[in-house]
Design a protein around this motif. Structure first.
Motif, PDB file in Angstrom:
ATOM      1  N   UNK A  54       0.833  -1.106   0.090  1.00  0.00           N
ATOM      2  CA  UNK A  54      -0.004   0.204   0.145  1.00  0.00           C
ATOM      3  C   UNK A  54       0.699   1.363  -0.398  1.00  0.00           C
ATOM      4  N   UNK A  55       1.576   0.975   0.357  1.00  0.00           N
ATOM      5  CA  UNK A  55       2.842   2.546   0.463  1.00  0.00           C
ATOM      6  C   UNK A  55       4.293   1.854   1.390  1.00  0.00           C
ATOM      7  N   UNK A  56       5.056   2.922   0.690  1.00  0.00           N
ATOM      8  CA  UNK A  56       6.222   2.863   1.180  1.00  0.00           C
ATOM      9  C   UNK A  56       6.859   4.271   1.741  1.00  0.00           C
ATOM     10  N   UNK A  57       7.750   3.733   2.939  1.00  0.00           N
ATOM     11  CA  UNK A  57       8.883   5.287   3.415  1.00  0.00           C
ATOM     12  C   UNK A  57      10.137   4.692   3.889  1.00  0.00           C
ATOM     13  N   UNK A  58      10.874   5.748   4.244  1.00  0.00           N
ATOM     14  CA  UNK A  58      12.034   5.653   4.281  1.00  0.00           C
ATOM     15  C   UNK A  58      11.611   5.246   6.225  1.00  0.00           C
ATOM     16  N   UNK A  59      13.168   4.478   6.185  1.00  0.00           N
ATOM     17  CA  UNK A  59      13.211   4.083   7.769  1.00  0.00           C
ATOM     18  C   UNK A  59      14.323   5.116   8.024  1.00  0.00           C
ATOM     19  N   UNK A  60      13.812   6.302   9.211  1.00  0.00           N
ATOM     20  CA  UNK A  60      14.701   7.420   9.899  1.00  0.00           C
ATOM     21  C   UNK A  60      15.452   7.401  10.980  1.00  0.00           C
ATOM     22  N   UNK A  61      16.490   6.764  10.975  1.00  0.00           N
ATOM     23  CA  UNK A  61      17.344   6.368  12.668  1.00  0.00           C
ATOM     24  C   UNK A  61      16.696   7.451  13.514  1.00  0.00           C
ATOM     25  N   UNK A  62      16.953   8.497  13.631  1.00  0.00           N
ATOM     26  CA  UNK A  62      16.974   9.882  14.774  1.00  0.00           C
ATOM     27  C   UNK A  62      15.699   9.142  14.838  1.00  0.00           C
ATOM     28  N   UNK A  63      14.915   8.897  14.810  1.00  0.00           N
ATOM     29  CA  UNK A  63      12.919   8.784  14.795  1.00  0.00           C
ATOM     30  C   UNK A  63      12.642   7.460  15.071  1.00  0.00           C
ATOM     31  N   UNK A  64      12.906   6.524  14.339  1.00  0.00           N
ATOM     32  CA  UNK A  64      12.366   5.357  14.394  1.00  0.00           C
ATOM     33  C   UNK A  64      13.031   3.784  15.143  1.00  0.00           C
ATOM     34  N   UNK A  65      14.490   4.838  15.641  1.00  0.00           N
ATOM     35  CA  UNK A  65      14.819   4.013  16.560  1.00  0.00           C
ATOM     36  C   UNK A  65      14.748   4.200  18.004  1.00  0.00           C
ATOM     37  N   UNK A  66      14.579   3.562  19.058  1.00  0.00           N
ATOM     38  CA  UNK A  66      14.342   4.571  20.249  1.00  0.00           C
ATOM     39  C   UNK A  66      14.859   2.947  20.596  1.00  0.00           C
ATOM     40  N   UNK A  67      16.021   3.130  21.895  1.00  0.00           N
ATOM     41  CA  UNK A  67      16.838   2.383  22.531  1.00  0.00           C
ATOM     42  C   UNK A  67      16.036   1.906  23.365  1.00  0.00           C
ATOM     43  N   UNK A  68      15.384   2.746  24.453  1.00  0.00           N
ATOM     44  CA  UNK A  68      15.056   2.410  25.634  1.00  0.00           C
ATOM     45  C   UNK A  68      13.634   1.772  25.621  1.00  0.00           C
ATOM     46  N   UNK A  69      12.929   1.055  24.228  1.00  0.00           N
ATOM     47  CA  UNK A  69      11.718   0.904  24.141  1.00  0.00           C
ATOM     48  C   UNK A  69      11.123  -0.216  24.978  1.00  0.00           C
ATOM     49  N   UNK A  70       9.847  -0.181  25.549  1.00  0.00           N
ATOM     50  CA  UNK A  70       9.704  -1.455  26.401  1.00  0.00           C
ATOM     51  C   UNK A  70       9.362  -2.405  24.844  1.00  0.00           C
ATOM     52  N   UNK A  71       9.688  -4.017  25.256  1.00  0.00           N
ATOM     53  CA  UNK A  71       8.824  -4.238  24.319  1.00  0.00           C
ATOM     54  C   UNK A  71       8.101  -5.905  24.206  1.00  0.00           C
ATOM     55  N   UNK A  72       6.829  -5.045  25.662  1.00  0.00           N
ATOM     56  CA  UNK A  72       6.588  -6.073  27.177  1.00  0.00           C
ATOM     57  C   UNK A  72       6.675  -7.836  26.783  1.00  0.00           C
TER      58      UNK A  72
END
Length: 242
Positions: free
Chosen positions: A142-160
């Motif tokens: 349906x769509x393609x968007x570029x991956x942006x490391x500065x906003x898409x990678x969250x180092x302290x995110x929790x994965x449940x």
């Protein structure tokens, strides 16, 4: 005020949107069984994004080669007709525990839309060569968007309940017959053995079969090959490739 708010919510929920696929995926996965449950787990899985006529213009992808990874929005086209339920059984939990559909990545969703990040290898003849995909052959994009490391990678995110990368501890071995077939296909499919190994190391069996440690024969399709293997203890032994 609450009454007006509720009426507004009801009106908005009745709206429908029609989306037109921009293309489709050419993938080594020819059936849902054995597709990795997340992107990036099988690096040897290569695919091609083919654009439909309305979107094949070179201007649509101008500059895309500057990005190493892409977000793909796609349709779970093989399971959409089965509908959805508010509670699902995530494979990561062995299929025994129920979680809310919005707390999972289940394919059975109110709107059968998926999101995957893939690595962009090359742009060839207005097609995108990618790898690390987890998409069925023919999946509508349906769509393609570029991956942006500065906003898409969250180092302290929790994965449940899926905070850690899954590891099965499974080994993979090949029969002489299977190795001979791989050797014969080396020119056309140089990464075939590595692809099979990476897929089977994920242990694609349903969770309840893993817990019971069934020693039985399984089969899957990668590219045009029918691959059969037997689980023996902690080893996936590839019996034949035809």
């Amino acid at each position: 005020m609450n009454t007006l708010k509720n009426e507004g919510n009801r009106k908005s929920s009745s709206q429908e949107y029609v989306f037109k696929p921009i293309g489709y995926i050419e993938s080594p996965y020819r059936q849902k069984f054995a597709i990795p449950r997340q992107p990036g787990l099988v690096p040897s899985a290569r695919g091609v994004i083919h654009f439909y006529d309305d979107f094949i213009h070179a201007d649509c992808i101008r500059g895309i080669e500057d990005f190493s990874h892409l977000w793909l929005t796609f349709v779970f086209h093989e399971t959409a007709a089965q509908g959805w339920k508010p509670l699902v059984r995530p494979p990561r939990l062995g299929g025994n525990a129920r979680k809310g559909v919005f707390a999972t990545r289940s394919t059975f969703r109110p709107n059968p839309i998926g999101l995957s990040v893939v690595e962009l290898l090359a742009v060839e003849k207005k097609q995108l060569i990618i790898r690390g995909l987890d998409l069925l052959h023919g999946t509508p994009i349906l769509d393609i968007k570029p991956y942006l490391p500065y906003s898409d990678s969250i180092g302290n995110a929790l994965g449940g309940y899926a905070d850690d990368k899954p590891t099965s501890g499974m080994s993979v071995s090949f029969s002489p017959e299977a190795e001979n077939t791989i050797l014969q296909q080396q020119k056309a499919f140089p990464e075939l053995q590595q692809l099979i190994t990476e897929v089977l190391q994920q242990d694609p069996r349903p969770g309840y079969q893993r817990e019971q440690n069934w020693e039985k024969e399984y089969g899957m399709h990668l590219y045009e090959f029918n691959i059969k293997w037997r689980v023996i203890g902690n080893d996936n032994h590839v019996i034949s490739i035809s």
